[in-house]
Design an enzyme around this catalytic site. Sequence first.
Site, PDB file in Angstrom:
ATOM      1  N   ASP A   1       0.426  -1.193   0.147  1.00  0.00           N
ATOM      2  CA  ASP A   1       0.271  -0.055  -0.138  1.00  0.00           C
ATOM      3  C   ASP A   1       0.694   0.816   0.369  1.00  0.00           C
ATOM      4  OD1 ASP A   1      -1.721   1.722   0.216  1.00  0.00           O
ATOM      5  OD2 ASP A   1      -3.151   0.862   1.871  1.00  0.00           O
TER       6      ASP A   1
ATOM      7  N   CYS B   1     -12.998  -7.863  -2.531  1.00  0.00           N
ATOM      8  CA  CYS B   1     -14.474  -7.338  -2.255  1.00  0.00           C
ATOM      9  C   CYS B   1     -14.273  -5.690  -1.988  1.00  0.00           C
ATOM     10  CB  CYS B   1     -14.282  -7.488  -0.500  1.00  0.00           C
ATOM     11  SG  CYS B   1     -15.075  -9.798  -0.162  1.00  0.00           S
ATOM     12  N   ALA B   2     -12.762  -5.157  -2.749  1.00  0.00           N
ATOM     13  CA  ALA B   2     -12.774  -3.713  -3.042  1.00  0.00           C
ATOM     14  C   ALA B   2     -13.309  -2.622  -4.092  1.00  0.00           C
ATOM     15  CB  ALA B   2     -11.360  -3.660  -3.169  1.00  0.00           C
ATOM     16  N   ARG B   3     -13.318  -2.999  -5.037  1.00  0.00           N
ATOM     17  CA  ARG B   3     -14.056  -2.462  -6.030  1.00  0.00           C
ATOM     18  C   ARG B   3     -13.270  -3.040  -7.607  1.00  0.00           C
ATOM     19  NH1 ARG B   3     -16.873  -0.313  -3.770  1.00  0.00           N
ATOM     20  NH2 ARG B   3     -17.678   1.511  -3.919  1.00  0.00           N
TER      21      ARG B   3
ATOM     22  N   ASP C   1     -16.915 -10.159  -4.555  1.00  0.00           N
ATOM     23  CA  ASP C   1     -18.021  -9.572  -4.146  1.00  0.00           C
ATOM     24  C   ASP C   1     -18.636  -8.242  -5.186  1.00  0.00           C
ATOM     25  OD1 ASP C   1     -20.245  -9.237  -2.645  1.00  0.00           O
ATOM     26  OD2 ASP C   1     -18.834  -6.981  -2.221  1.00  0.00           O
TER      27      ASP C   1
ATOM     28  N   GLU D   1     -22.363  -3.886 -12.939  1.00  0.00           N
ATOM     29  CA  GLU D   1     -22.729  -4.419 -12.126  1.00  0.00           C
ATOM     30  C   GLU D   1     -24.507  -4.098 -12.424  1.00  0.00           C
ATOM     31  OE1 GLU D   1     -21.711  -3.303  -8.411  1.00  0.00           O
ATOM     32  OE2 GLU D   1     -20.134  -4.503  -8.281  1.00  0.00           O
TER      33      GLU D   1
ATOM     34  N   HIS E   1     -22.045  -7.860  -4.815  1.00  0.00           N
ATOM     35  CA  HIS E   1     -21.529  -6.458  -3.698  1.00  0.00           C
ATOM     36  C   HIS E   1     -22.257  -5.955  -2.586  1.00  0.00           C
ATOM     37  CE1 HIS E   1     -19.899  -1.870  -5.214  1.00  0.00           C
ATOM     38  NE2 HIS E   1     -19.542  -2.482  -3.902  1.00  0.00           N
TER      39      HIS E   1
ATOM     40  N   GLY F   1     -20.087  -5.170   2.638  1.00  0.00           N
ATOM     41  CA  GLY F   1     -20.669  -4.386   3.450  1.00  0.00           C
ATOM     42  C   GLY F   1     -21.803  -4.452   3.749  1.00  0.00           C
ATOM     43  N   ALA F   2     -22.403  -5.006   3.237  1.00  0.00           N
ATOM     44  CA  ALA F   2     -23.523  -4.823   4.573  1.00  0.00           C
ATOM     45  C   ALA F   2     -23.988  -6.356   5.866  1.00  0.00           C
ATOM     46  CB  ALA F   2     -24.255  -6.027   3.037  1.00  0.00           C
TER      47      ALA F   2
END
Length: 347
Positions: free
Chosen positions: A197, A249-251, A275, A280, A299, A302-303
């Site tokens: 990062d 699970c990011a973008r 995800d 989409e 997607h 985050g739910a």
Amino acid sequence: MTIRVLAAGDHFVRNDLLAGALRREVTGGLAISELTLPWPVVPFGPVGEVDEASDVEDELIAALRGVEVCVTQMAPLTRRVLDACPDLRLFCVSRGGPVNANLEAATEAGVAVTFAPGRNAVATAEHTMALLLAATRRIPQTHGDLAGGVWRGDYYTYDRVGPELEGSTVGLVGYGAIGRRVARMVEGFGAEVLVYDPYVDVPGQVELDELLRRSRFVSLHARATPETTGMIGAEQLALMPRGSVLVNCARGALLDYDALCDALESGHLFGAGVDVFSEEPIPAGSRLLAAPNLVMTPHLAGASKETAMKAASIVAADVARYARGEPPAHCANPAVTLSARRPSGRA
């Protein structure tokens, strides 16, 4: 002085959650009106010049008449909305980033835009682990076989079983709030963690190519920027050890999905969990729908109930700061000064 607030919630960050958080956080007069947006029953998309928003410009403009503050998740803050709503002063987006807001136009109009960092960090980290384990242990496929009355003993053969986390190396591409939580989780399994990062100072982090070469598991947690778009393609996947597992699970923009399908079909990757997607919903006929050992969710990493409640609380706290004449804690366009409330109606 009474503050007129529009709660433009949806079927996840609901209006009752937003209104409840506002009443808990804001002392003094509040006049709350409501507009319910169709997400996630109706997918978000581009609206005007913004992305990932509900297509409700007309309804939003009507609901914002005379309103000073809007709290929302998916409402589109476009130049058209701003031009039509001169009383608006504060637009609070209950998401990790205000992608549904035109920040340049909002700044020109003197409207502060806030967001809710970290609201879904726990849920997304947990979902990352779920996809990683599901792909490694072939859980969806074996469940589907059993539900169909088929006992697949061949999944126990050496060539078909996956690796263990304990003793493996897990590479994390991105080390923000979610990546740090995933690191703690996989370390609890006994894995070694590598980090790439360039935007954070992490002792001992490595370059991306080295991370890919050394990691049996790789999980993406970077933001989508011009620099990170397409950062994981065929060349990068080829660097990963044969039989490794990738999770995103990011973008969707981070990953070349045709290259991912190639790596799964060839057996270079043992499995993958995804995800987020470049398009989409996934279009009919997509190669992803037939790729082997690919675990997909729509997607929703985050739910969680806690995510929705945290989102409502974070934006309500910034409305409370605004009511007290204080600057917001999470402002995306800090050039707009709201340290002192002004009468409604921009010049």
